[in-house]
Design an enzyme around this catalytic site. Structure first.
Site, PDB file in Angstrom:
ATOM      1  N   ASP A 311       0.872  -1.171   0.000  1.00 62.08           N
ATOM      2  CA  ASP A 311       0.000   0.000   0.000  1.00 62.08           C
ATOM      3  C   ASP A 311       0.915   1.228   0.000  1.00 62.08           C
ATOM      4  O   ASP A 311       2.149   1.115  -0.055  1.00 62.08           O
ATOM      5  CB  ASP A 311      -0.944  -0.043   1.209  1.00 62.08           C
ATOM      6  CG  ASP A 311      -2.151   0.856   1.006  1.00 62.08           C
ATOM      7  OD1 ASP A 311      -3.145   0.690   1.715  1.00 62.08           O
ATOM      8  OD2 ASP A 311      -2.095   1.735   0.113  1.00 62.08           O
TER       9      ASP A 311
HETATM   10  C1  GLC Z   1      -4.292   4.221  -0.168  1.00 65.76           C
HETATM   11  C2  GLC Z   1      -5.237   3.157   0.355  1.00 65.76           C
HETATM   12  C3  GLC Z   1      -5.519   2.071  -0.629  1.00 65.76           C
HETATM   13  C4  GLC Z   1      -5.470   2.620  -2.040  1.00 65.76           C
HETATM   14  C5  GLC Z   1      -4.050   3.060  -2.315  1.00 65.76           C
HETATM   15  C6  GLC Z   1      -3.891   3.662  -3.718  1.00 65.76           C
HETATM   16  O1  GLC Z   1      -3.416   4.621   0.833  1.00 65.76           O
HETATM   17  O2  GLC Z   1      -4.913   2.566   1.604  1.00 65.76           O
HETATM   18  O3  GLC Z   1      -6.799   1.512  -0.289  1.00 65.76           O
HETATM   19  O4  GLC Z   1      -5.863   1.631  -2.976  1.00 65.76           O
HETATM   20  O5  GLC Z   1      -3.572   3.983  -1.344  1.00 65.76           O
HETATM   21  O6  GLC Z   1      -4.607   4.848  -3.829  1.00 65.76           O
END
Ligand code: GLC
Length: 747
Positions: A311
């Site tokens: 993430d």
């Molecule tokens: C964010 C979220 C995740 C998302 C990713 C890309 O921090 O935790 O759910 O898909 O970044 O935007």
């Protein structure tokens, strides 16, 4: 004898020759898979390989600084060259701040792809977006309810259609990777991503999750109408002690296996291509470096073969937040050793350089790198990226079509939950005079929640033109419909006497992720004051709650005549709410979560018997404001004739029961038939009940339907003291609506 010997050695020789072929063939299948991909890997430099494992945000190839781009954002040739040509970066994500037209997306992504195709090894870029309730960063896209609203529909056929439509519009935007669905469970109403989930129940979330995978990815090969799903956030992301985003979770293995894992397993078994890792830590170990989760569980036990992406910035956070790595390079090694395939970096150019150094120093083997590159290239090939990269505007003619918008309106309508309707106040005749109170009635942003047009959806200027707020929709329906702010009404509640009905609208304005953390589950004082004010007036009152999570209200709402919960119904939520008020639709949503009465007394519906021990030593301590599964329609439904085919079942049998539902109302209705089972005695304390089956039943006015429901005995399993799923023989209870039965399972 000699003859036998000769035959034996001849056979042996044949066997050896045969085996010589076998290892090559077996080796081909096990270690190398697709010959085209293997040939490509063999031809790739180490720079190209580590580039494939690198994902940067769009900001890194646009003019301006990350999070502060020139507006409207546009590609920077210089940055594109250093990212794509020099560093060979293989994946880009996100949007540069806000929604853009389809034309923009297609032109931007096409330029990125063309740059990538100029490389020695022309490997297309895998672009990812959070299209979590429709492709929410593309102008005019068809936006439906957030996942919590989809769960409140309990309608799997509808959810599959929505995911299919979302995949279509995501492809129409030139994007093939959707960071959706969230498969974490909403077990804590404080948690700021409650609304991004399918609610608190393991079974409901598992069924909805696998349904969404089939909608996004289609069946079998992924064609030009479908996208890759991304399961998130693996694992245990929502079970934090504090109820706040990305804070520590302490979780016994049994809880992890029985509550947290099943929704991910169901989606992996449904063929999900990618998975995103939980930013948090479990039992003191950040999941991004937990090999027991990312390798032993995900790969060896669940047999997941897709790609695992971090993430946001989570490798760097191993240094700056979790403090388990002394520096970035050490953190990269820890994460790659644990099983990470791709780093959502997302805003530095160091990651691929440091990863390459680690390989050159021998700290990470090239074979380990090849394993991740193989997974990444396999996903790109499955998505057809090597064959074509960017559609034209003429493709996907149904983008933002009336057909898609009607589907979103249907979903918004089915997501609404009518929780109270004293004296059948609702529906309201069109000649009624309404006073609507509360600023949320004017907010389309509140109806959509986060991840809409912008990350936090706090800027109405990006809302889709023509979409109606609740107030606007009501004013189209009712000639006498006025508005007052909450403060003005509370200053002079007697104004209510001039109207037939007062509709108060309370809840939450949008928030996404950590900005949604709260110190108090109670709704703010201003809105609690409004609720108290409408409870005191003599004019009939309706409370509409638009919120991503069930905030406690400081009242049991005894003075409110009708109550509607709107679980972030999306762009068509205003129209849907008006259609419910006017009776154009018959409400059919059911809560996919328990609604707590008090801010510090939340217990999920599938709690244990000892949760029920009350201060007076009775067993009714669990007293939510509304139970999981609550909801009514404009029709009363009679449940009769609950009948089990068998009352004695073996471990491999299937319970089959029939029940008759009768619509006592004067209009068609949709009833969600929920089957709950309870284990009377078990070696691990049993839940008071667990949802084991559900289905949507439509009934015309006055119609009776007898429905058969099948519940495999295997679905009564729980995780025992040895971490095995088992069904223990004994007596079980079945609850369907107001009716109950018992049955016995024998060895
Ligand atoms: C964010 C979220 C995740 C998302 C990713 C890309 O921090 O935790 O759910 O898909 O970044 O935007």
């Amino acid at each position: 004898m000699n003859k036998i010997k000769a035959l034996f050695f001849l056979f042996l020789a044949m066997a050896v020759v045969a085996c010589q072929d076998a290892p090559q063939t077996e080796k081909q299948n096990i270690e190398t898979g697709d010959p085209e991909i293997e040939d490509l890997i063999k031809s790739m430099s180490l720079t190209e390989k580590v580039g494939q494992m690198t994902q940067l945000t769009l900001d890194m190839v646009c003019v301006g600084e990350p999070y502060n781009l020139e507006v409207p954002h546009r590609l920077s040739e210089e940055k594109l060259d250093s990212v794509i040509r020099v560093l060979k970066v293989g994946s880009i994500l996100n949007c540069g701040g806000h929604t853009y037209p389809r034309e923009y997306w297609l032109a931007t992504i096409n330029a990125i792809q063309q740059k990538a195709l100029q490389n020695e090894n022309p490997i297309p870029v895998l672009y990812g977006i959070d299209a979590i309730h429709g492709v929410n960063y593309t102008d005019s896209a068809s936006l439906f309810p957030q996942q919590i609203g989809l769960a409140c529909t309990w309608d799997t056929a509808l959810v599959k259609s929505l995911a299919t439509m979302s995949a279509y519009e995501t492809r129409a935007s030139g994007i093939r990777w959707n960071f959706s669905p969230v498969l974490d469970l909403a077990r804590d109403p404080r948690w700021p991503r409650f609304w991004e989930t399918f609610g608190e129940d393991v079974h409901l979330a598992s069924i909805m999750g696998e349904t969404m995978i089939h909608g996004y990815q289609g069946e079998g090969e992924i064609d030009s109408l479908h996208v890759s799903a991304c399961l998130k956030h693996f694992l245990g992301y929502s079970i934090t002690l504090s109820g706040k985003d990305r804070t520590p979770a302490w979780m016994p293995e049994r809880q992890l296996r029985e509550y947290v894992l099943p929704s991910f397993k169901a989606a992996i078994d449904a063929g999900a291509l990618t998975i995103m890792v939980n930013s948090g830590e479990i039992n003191g170990i950040p999941v991004h470096i937990d090999k027991t989760i990312l390798e032993d569980l995900l790969r060896d036990e669940l047999k997941f073969e897709g790609l695992a992406v971090t993430d946001w910035e989570d490798i760097k956070y191993l240094v700056t937040r979790h403090r388990v790595a002394k520096d970035y390079k050490s953190a990269i090694k820890m994460a790659i050793d644990a099983g990470i395939d791709m780093s959502m970096v997302p805003t530095d150019l160091e990651f691929p350089v440091l990863l390459k150094e680690l390989v050159e120093e021998g700290a990470i083997s090239e074979e380990r790198i090849n394993k991740s590159v193989r997974r990444i290239l396999t996903v790109k090939k499955k998505l057809g990226l090597f064959d074509s990269q960017t559609p034209s505007m003429a493709d996907y003619p149904k983008f933002a079509s009336k057909e898609h918008q009607d589907l979103c309106l249907e979903a918004a309508e089915k997501s609404l939950v009518l929780l109270k309707n004293e004296n059948e106040l609702l529906p309201l005749a069109q000649n009624k005079s309404l006073l609507v109170v509360g600023e949320l009635a004017q907010s389309l942003n509140a109806l959509n929640g986060g991840w809409t047009h912008t990350w936090q959806n706090n800027d109405p200027s990006f809302n889709t033109p023509g979409r109606l707020s609740f107030l606007e929709a009501l004013q189209q329906e009712y000639a006498k419909c006025s508005f007052l702010s909450s403060a003005d009404f509370q200053k002079n509640p007697n104004i209510a006497k001039s109207y037939d009905v007062v509709i108060a609208v309370c809840g939450e304005m949008p928030y996404t992720e950590t900005p949604g953390d709260i110190e108090d589950l109670n709704l703010d004082d201003e809105q609690q004051g409004l609720i108290q004010a409408i409870e005191r007036i003599s004019t009939p009152s309706i409370l509409v709650l638009i919120q991503g999570r069930p905030r406690t209200l400081g009242s049991e709402l005894n003075g409110v005549d009708a109550l509607i919960y709107a679980p972030l119904p999306g762009d068509f939520g205003g129209e849907a709410l008006s259609n419910l008020i006017s009776g154009t639709i018959n409400p059919s949503g059911r809560l996919a979560f328990t609604y707590p009465k008090h801010p510090s007394a939340h217990t999920c519906y599938d709690h244990k018997y000892t949760d029920q021990i009350h201060i007076d030593f009775s067993t009714n301590a669990v007293q939510p404001l509304f139970e999981f599964g609550s909801g009514i329609s404009y029709c009363a439904i009679d449940y009769t004739n609950l009948s089990l085919d068998q009352k004695q079942l073996g471990l491999n049998d299937t319970l089959r029961y029939s029940i008759t539902l009768t619509n006592k109302g004067d209009r068609a209705t949709r009833e969600t038939l929920m089957s709950f089972v309870s284990d009377s005695v078990a070696s691990i304390t049993p839940s008071v009940k667990r949802l084991r089956a559900f289905e949507s039943i439509t009934l015309e006015a006055g119609e009776s339907k007898t429905v058969d429901v099948l519940i495999p005995v295997s679905s009564l399993a729980f995780v025992d003291a040895n971490m095995n799923w088992i069904v223990e023989p004994g007596v079980f209870g079945l609850q369907v609506g107001p009716l109950t039965e018992t049955f016995e399972v024998y060895e």
